[in-house]
Write a protein that holds these residues in place. Structure first.
Motif, mmCIF file in Angstrom:
data_model
loop_
_atom_site.group_PDB
_atom_site.id
_atom_site.type_symbol
_atom_site.label_atom_id
_atom_site.label_comp_id
_atom_site.label_asym_id
_atom_site.label_seq_id
_atom_site.Cartn_x
_atom_site.Cartn_y
_atom_site.Cartn_z
ATOM 1 N N UNK A 8 0.821 -1.204 0.000
ATOM 2 C CA UNK A 8 0.000 0.000 0.000
ATOM 3 C C UNK A 8 0.859 1.260 0.000
ATOM 4 N N UNK A 9 2.178 1.130 -0.022
ATOM 5 C CA UNK A 9 3.069 2.282 0.141
ATOM 6 C C UNK A 9 2.880 3.313 -0.969
ATOM 7 N N UNK A 10 2.588 2.859 -2.183
ATOM 8 C CA UNK A 10 2.418 3.784 -3.297
ATOM 9 C C UNK A 10 0.983 4.278 -3.434
ATOM 10 N N UNK A 11 0.096 3.825 -2.556
ATOM 11 C CA UNK A 11 -1.304 4.229 -2.582
ATOM 12 C C UNK A 11 -1.479 5.483 -1.723
ATOM 13 N N UNK A 12 -2.305 6.425 -2.139
ATOM 14 C CA UNK A 12 -2.550 7.600 -1.300
ATOM 15 C C UNK A 12 -2.981 7.184 0.102
ATOM 16 N N UNK A 14 -5.074 8.129 2.190
ATOM 17 C CA UNK A 14 -6.515 8.075 2.451
ATOM 18 C C UNK A 14 -7.161 6.811 1.899
ATOM 19 N N UNK A 15 -6.452 6.086 1.016
ATOM 20 C CA UNK A 15 -7.016 4.873 0.413
ATOM 21 C C UNK A 15 -6.222 3.616 0.765
ATOM 22 N N UNK A 16 -5.207 3.752 1.600
ATOM 23 C CA UNK A 16 -4.362 2.602 1.919
ATOM 24 C C UNK A 16 -5.137 1.501 2.641
ATOM 25 N N UNK A 17 -5.964 1.856 3.611
ATOM 26 C CA UNK A 17 -6.711 0.827 4.334
ATOM 27 C C UNK A 17 -7.714 0.137 3.419
ATOM 28 N N UNK A 18 -8.353 0.900 2.535
ATOM 29 C CA UNK A 18 -9.287 0.327 1.579
ATOM 30 C C UNK A 18 -8.582 -0.674 0.664
ATOM 31 N N UNK A 19 -7.365 -0.316 0.227
ATOM 32 C CA UNK A 19 -6.593 -1.225 -0.619
ATOM 33 C C UNK A 19 -6.229 -2.489 0.139
ATOM 34 N N UNK A 20 -5.862 -2.335 1.402
ATOM 35 C CA UNK A 20 -5.507 -3.499 2.228
ATOM 36 C C UNK A 20 -6.707 -4.429 2.368
ATOM 37 N N UNK A 316 -17.002 -11.453 -6.791
ATOM 38 C CA UNK A 316 -18.269 -10.809 -6.459
ATOM 39 C C UNK A 316 -18.104 -9.800 -5.341
ATOM 40 N N UNK A 317 -18.822 -8.695 -5.452
ATOM 41 C CA UNK A 317 -18.805 -7.644 -4.441
ATOM 42 C C UNK A 317 -17.396 -7.163 -4.152
ATOM 43 N N UNK A 318 -16.555 -7.052 -5.176
ATOM 44 C CA UNK A 318 -15.170 -6.642 -4.982
ATOM 45 C C UNK A 318 -15.102 -5.201 -4.510
ATOM 46 N N UNK A 319 -14.055 -4.907 -3.720
ATOM 47 C CA UNK A 319 -13.823 -3.550 -3.269
ATOM 48 C C UNK A 319 -12.628 -2.988 -4.012
ATOM 49 N N UNK A 320 -12.088 -1.894 -3.534
ATOM 50 C CA UNK A 320 -10.972 -1.233 -4.200
ATOM 51 C C UNK A 320 -9.855 -2.214 -4.509
ATOM 52 N N UNK A 321 -9.444 -2.294 -5.742
ATOM 53 C CA UNK A 321 -8.454 -3.273 -6.172
ATOM 54 C C UNK A 321 -7.034 -2.798 -5.953
ATOM 55 N N UNK A 322 -6.210 -3.487 -5.146
ATOM 56 C CA UNK A 322 -4.836 -3.079 -4.921
ATOM 57 C C UNK A 322 -3.974 -3.300 -6.156
ATOM 58 N N UNK A 323 -2.904 -2.546 -6.257
ATOM 59 C CA UNK A 323 -1.980 -2.683 -7.374
ATOM 60 C C UNK A 323 -0.929 -3.718 -7.014
ATOM 61 N N UNK A 324 -0.757 -4.725 -7.880
ATOM 62 C CA UNK A 324 0.194 -5.794 -7.629
ATOM 63 C C UNK A 324 1.364 -5.702 -8.583
ATOM 64 N N UNK A 325 2.496 -6.293 -8.169
ATOM 65 C CA UNK A 325 3.654 -6.363 -9.034
ATOM 66 C C UNK A 325 3.686 -7.659 -9.818
ATOM 67 N N UNK A 326 2.657 -8.490 -9.650
ATOM 68 C CA UNK A 326 2.565 -9.758 -10.376
ATOM 69 C C UNK A 326 1.101 -9.988 -10.708
#
Length: 338
Positions: A8-12, A14-20, A316-326
């Motif tokens: 989540x380091x590259x995520x703003x 305010x959205x890091x917890x959502x990404x997690x 189904x019912x996906x939330x904010x999608x984190x950015x992956x390196x793979x």
């Protein structure tokens, strides 16, 4: 050996917890920190697929993770998870709550309701699919929620750290032998760690349950699979079978749950090109309306919508999608890859 890395380091902030939360959904729910999210939620996860198992290193702030009945319905994977944390873990299961000391291994099953709390930490998690490690079912089920103290526990913790450090240099040709090495080491370390006067009876019950589970899996498509057929298959009386599965909701419910789990797995697999009707029949559902109704009641989504969502690459019912390196983008993807 390659790995999947999520951060989540590259995520703003305010959205890091959502990404997690997006990484863990729907396997776990993550409760917001009690001290708020003003500082963000900086965490990192690296996961190595070991062929028949997976190991992950997790670094995160204070965390409260929950696997409730709705998580199990949405993602019915029942892998064991062997955990070694750098800080104490407060683990709550049906049998009550226990505090696992730092650097002490413990086992949980993703097939049961549980929650865990811990401070900011870095830890290792070894995921063992039940089908690949069925021979260890008696000791792994007996070890759930038990702090694995003593020399055997310390040896297991050291082995997991050594395994994690060695993976980047492991040649691909050694991967087929790794599962057997893990199976032997985990069994050798956990057996003495959970030894006790009641172990024999507990092991017998766990072994019988695993035998029943495997018998159901072998005859999943059979229209005549019932209590009588299971009794003949595993050499057990009807009263024994009903006592064994009483805590699982009964014989019929246990059979249906395994059938629904198998259909969910097949419908989630983008490589499975069979029609929904063929998948349903392979799992013992010969009436489409009954299958659709049971599937929706269990997972909150219809079989056809599940198939569409999987082919679209979205849970189904996906939330904010984190950015992956793979290519692996969620914990759910990692667990389905082993």
């Amino acid at each position: 050996m390659t790995s999947s890395h999520f951060s989540t380091l590259a995520t703003p902030p305010c959205r890091q917890f959502e990404a997690w939360c997006g990484w863990f959904d729907p396997v776990f729910d993550v409760a917001p920190p009690t001290d708020g999210l003003s500082a963000g939620f900086e965490g990192e996860i690296t996961v190595w697929s070991l062929g028949q198992a997976a190991i992950g290193r997790v670094r995160a702030p204070r965390l409260h993770a929950l696997r409730g009945a709705h998580n199990i319905r949405r993602e019915p994977v029942d892998h064991w998870n062997v955990v070694v944390g750098g800080r104490d873990t407060r683990l709550t299961r049906a049998g009550g709550a226990v505090t696992i000391p730092a650097r002490t291994p413990f086992v949980v099953s993703l097939g049961e309701v549980m929650e865990s709390e811990r401070e900011a930490d870095e830890r290792l998690q070894l995921y063992l699919p039940r089908d690949h490690f069925a021979c260890l079912a008696p000791i792994l089920d007996r070890a759930r929620g038990v702090p694995l103290n003593g020399a055997a526990g310390r040896l297991l913790a050291g082995y997991l750290h050594l395994l994690e450090h060695s993976l980047p240099e492991l040649p691909p040709e050694d991967l087929p032998r790794l599962a057997e090495a893990i199976r032997a080491m985990v069994g050798a370390c956990i057996s003495p760690a959970v030894a006790g006067s009641e172990l024999a009876a507990a092991q017998m019950g766990a072994t019988q349950l695993e035998q029943v589970r495997q018998a159901i899996r072998r005859r999943l498509s059979s229209a005549t699979l019932n209590a009588a057929a299971l009794c003949r298959e595993v050499g057990m009386s009807r009263s024994q079978l009903y006592r064994l599965l009483e805590g699982e909701g009964g014989v019929a419910r246990y059979i249906q749950r395994l059938r629904l789990q198998a259909s969910y797995t097949a419908l989630s697999d983008v490589g499975d090109t069979r029609s929904v009707a063929v998948i349903a029949e392979s799992c013992g559902f010969y009436d489409p309306s009954t299958f659709s109704r049971s599937f929706r009641r269990e997972f909150g989504i219809s079989p056809s919508d599940m198939r569409i969502a999987s082919r679209a690459g979205a849970a189904p019912a996906a939330v904010f999608g984190p950015v992956m390196e793979a290519e692996t983008r969620t914990l759910r993807s990692c667990l389905h890859g082993i």
